[in-house]
Design a protein around this motif. Structure first.
Motif, PDB file in Angstrom:
ATOM      1  N   GLU A  29      -9.091   2.276  -2.018  1.00  0.00           N
ATOM      2  CA  GLU A  29      -7.704   2.722  -1.931  1.00  0.00           C
ATOM      3  C   GLU A  29      -6.748   1.555  -2.157  1.00  0.00           C
ATOM      4  O   GLU A  29      -5.692   1.718  -2.790  1.00  0.00           O
ATOM      5  CB  GLU A  29      -7.440   3.350  -0.566  1.00  0.00           C
TER       6      GLU A  29
ATOM      7  N   GLU B  68      -3.951   1.073  -5.310  1.00  0.00           N
ATOM      8  CA  GLU B  68      -2.521   0.954  -5.046  1.00  0.00           C
ATOM      9  C   GLU B  68      -1.884  -0.170  -5.849  1.00  0.00           C
ATOM     10  O   GLU B  68      -0.723  -0.081  -6.261  1.00  0.00           O
ATOM     11  CB  GLU B  68      -2.306   0.692  -3.544  1.00  0.00           C
ATOM     12  N   CYS B  69      -2.635  -1.235  -6.074  1.00  0.00           N
ATOM     13  CA  CYS B  69      -2.088  -2.436  -6.716  1.00  0.00           C
ATOM     14  C   CYS B  69      -2.865  -2.725  -8.001  1.00  0.00           C
ATOM     15  O   CYS B  69      -4.080  -2.922  -7.962  1.00  0.00           O
ATOM     16  CB  CYS B  69      -2.200  -3.626  -5.764  1.00  0.00           C
TER      17      CYS B  69
ATOM     18  N   HIS C 146       6.981   0.011  -6.082  1.00  0.00           N
ATOM     19  CA  HIS C 146       6.589   0.832  -7.227  1.00  0.00           C
ATOM     20  C   HIS C 146       7.829   1.268  -8.007  1.00  0.00           C
ATOM     21  O   HIS C 146       8.957   1.166  -7.524  1.00  0.00           O
ATOM     22  CB  HIS C 146       5.797   2.049  -6.759  1.00  0.00           C
TER      23      HIS C 146
ATOM     24  N   ALA D 245       5.094  -0.397  -0.690  1.00  0.00           N
ATOM     25  CA  ALA D 245       3.780  -0.392  -0.052  1.00  0.00           C
ATOM     26  C   ALA D 245       3.499  -1.779   0.509  1.00  0.00           C
ATOM     27  O   ALA D 245       3.707  -2.787  -0.170  1.00  0.00           O
ATOM     28  CB  ALA D 245       2.698   0.012  -1.049  1.00  0.00           C
TER      29      ALA D 245
ATOM     30  N   LEU E   5       0.655  -4.148   1.637  1.00  0.00           N
ATOM     31  CA  LEU E   5      -0.779  -4.261   1.403  1.00  0.00           C
ATOM     32  C   LEU E   5      -1.329  -5.523   2.049  1.00  0.00           C
ATOM     33  O   LEU E   5      -0.685  -6.580   2.020  1.00  0.00           O
ATOM     34  CB  LEU E   5      -1.078  -4.307  -0.096  1.00  0.00           C
TER      35      LEU E   5
ATOM     36  N   ILE F 134      -3.222  -0.769   4.331  1.00  0.00           N
ATOM     37  CA  ILE F 134      -2.073  -0.237   3.603  1.00  0.00           C
ATOM     38  C   ILE F 134      -1.076   0.287   4.629  1.00  0.00           C
ATOM     39  O   ILE F 134      -1.414   1.142   5.444  1.00  0.00           O
ATOM     40  CB  ILE F 134      -2.473   0.892   2.636  1.00  0.00           C
TER      41      ILE F 134
END
Length: 359
Positions: free
Chosen positions: A106, A110-111, A76, A82, A84, A97
């Protein structure tokens, strides 16, 4: 956000593939049918829990494979990494995650991935479902309560539709709680959608001006799915007899739609196929820009077969905008597009499920 490492197993023609991606431009080149689009599809699956290819659900699994899995290390803008994972055995999807089981909601939060592909013109020329999906993806990434409200709405819709198909027809008392739930959650979804479109409009106008300025001023029209001057709850009661005849609920946010009209092309039928593609591309870029402004981080941008979809001038304009925004780009083609030959890029050759780095 940038994917640093990507691993694919059991997806279409890929038994197993691992690659390190560049934070800027990544090109996947190869013959038609070699598996280039499947790389983009893997990244899109992490972000949406579905493919951008129509009718692709059953074709995702490699022939003879018991399951498929996708893993990515995602960096990020704030430096956070993260890890995944998305896996499927049979018809069930499972998300992870940082090594822990996670609901798909979720994982896709996140992506974030946006995609332009040969089927993207359906956003403009196709049915309303594709436009609602585009709109709700944007709302989902702005309104944290959207998914739970949307699920409540879908549950109430399913229950009301079941009652409509029952024989003999149930008493009013059985309909009322589900119609009240539809009205409450539908109103919330409608308000969130309209607020999102208000944010999107100026960005969409700028994006459209850059790609199709010759069409003139842009107007975005939104229809919420029931009469503007009436409450949904009362409309559901009034229309119940008609809905019984049809066997489903004929009004609500699940019937909403939005359309674009231009000063020099007031109806979508006035657009050529090429213009429809550019309008869809402008919508994608505007949504990506709005996401970046809200999150401080550009989504990953997938461009499938860009050279066959756009002329060189528009290719350069799009790539220039994305490079200027420092977005990570994943692009496919039979070869490196002419418009990109002077830009630094990591190039991979794809051949029948095998990936090798060329540059």
């Amino acid at each position: 956000m940038k994917i640093e490492q990507l691993r694919i197993a059991g997806l279409r023609c890929f038994s197993e593939a691992t690659l390190a991606l560049d934070p800027g431009i990544n090109v996947f080149a190869g013959d038609n049918g070699a598996g280039k689009t499947s790389v983009l599809e893997a990244v899109f699956l992490l972000s949406h829990g579905r493919s951008f290819r129509s009718g692709a659900r059953e074709a995702l699994l490699q022939r003879g494979a018991s399951g498929l899995s996708i893993f990515a290390e995602l960096r990020h803008a704030d430096g956070r990494l993260a890890r995944l994972g998305l896996g499927r055995t049979g018809s069930r999807w499972e998300g992870r995650i940082d090594g822990l089981n996670a609901p798909l909601g979720e994982l896709v939060r996140e992506c974030a991935v946006v995609c332009f592909d040969p089927g993207s013109h359906a956003l403009i020329s196709g049915g309303a479902e594709e436009r609602r999906r585009y709109l709700d993806w944007g709302v989902f990434h702005v309104e944290h309560q959207f998914l739970s409200i949307w699920r409540r709405y879908q549950r109430a819709l399913k229950q009301r539709n079941s009652l409509l198909r029952s024989y003999p027809l149930p008493a009013d008392a059985l309909f009322l709680p589900w119609e009240a739930e539809l009205a409450q959650t539908g109103q919330q979804i409608d308000q969130q959608r309209q607020a999102y479109l208000d944010l999107l409009r100026p960005r969409l106008a700028r994006s459209m001006q850059g790609l199709l300025g010759e069409l003139g001023a842009l107007e975005l029209r939104y229809r919420r799915g029931w009469a503007e001057d009436q409450e949904l709850a009362s409309q559901l009661r009034v229309q119940r007899e008609r809905d019984v005849t049809r066997g489903h609920t004929t009004m609500g946010v699940h019937r909403a739609d939005w359309t674009l009209a231009f000063e020099h092309a007031p109806l979508r039928e006035h657009l050529s196929r090429g213009q429809g593609k550019l309008v869809a591309l402008a919508c994608m870029l505007a949504q990506a820009e709005l996401y970046a402004e809200h999150h401080g981080d550009w989504p990953i941008v997938c461009l499938d077969d860009l050279a066959s979809e756009l002329d060189q001038a528009h290719q350069r304009a799009v790539i220039g905008q994305l490079v200027g925004a420092s977005a990570q780009i994943l692009l496919t083609g039979t070869e490196l597009p002419v418009a990109m030959r002077d830009l630094p890029a990591r190039v991979f050759h794809v051949e029948q499920g095998e990936l090798s780095r060329l540059l």
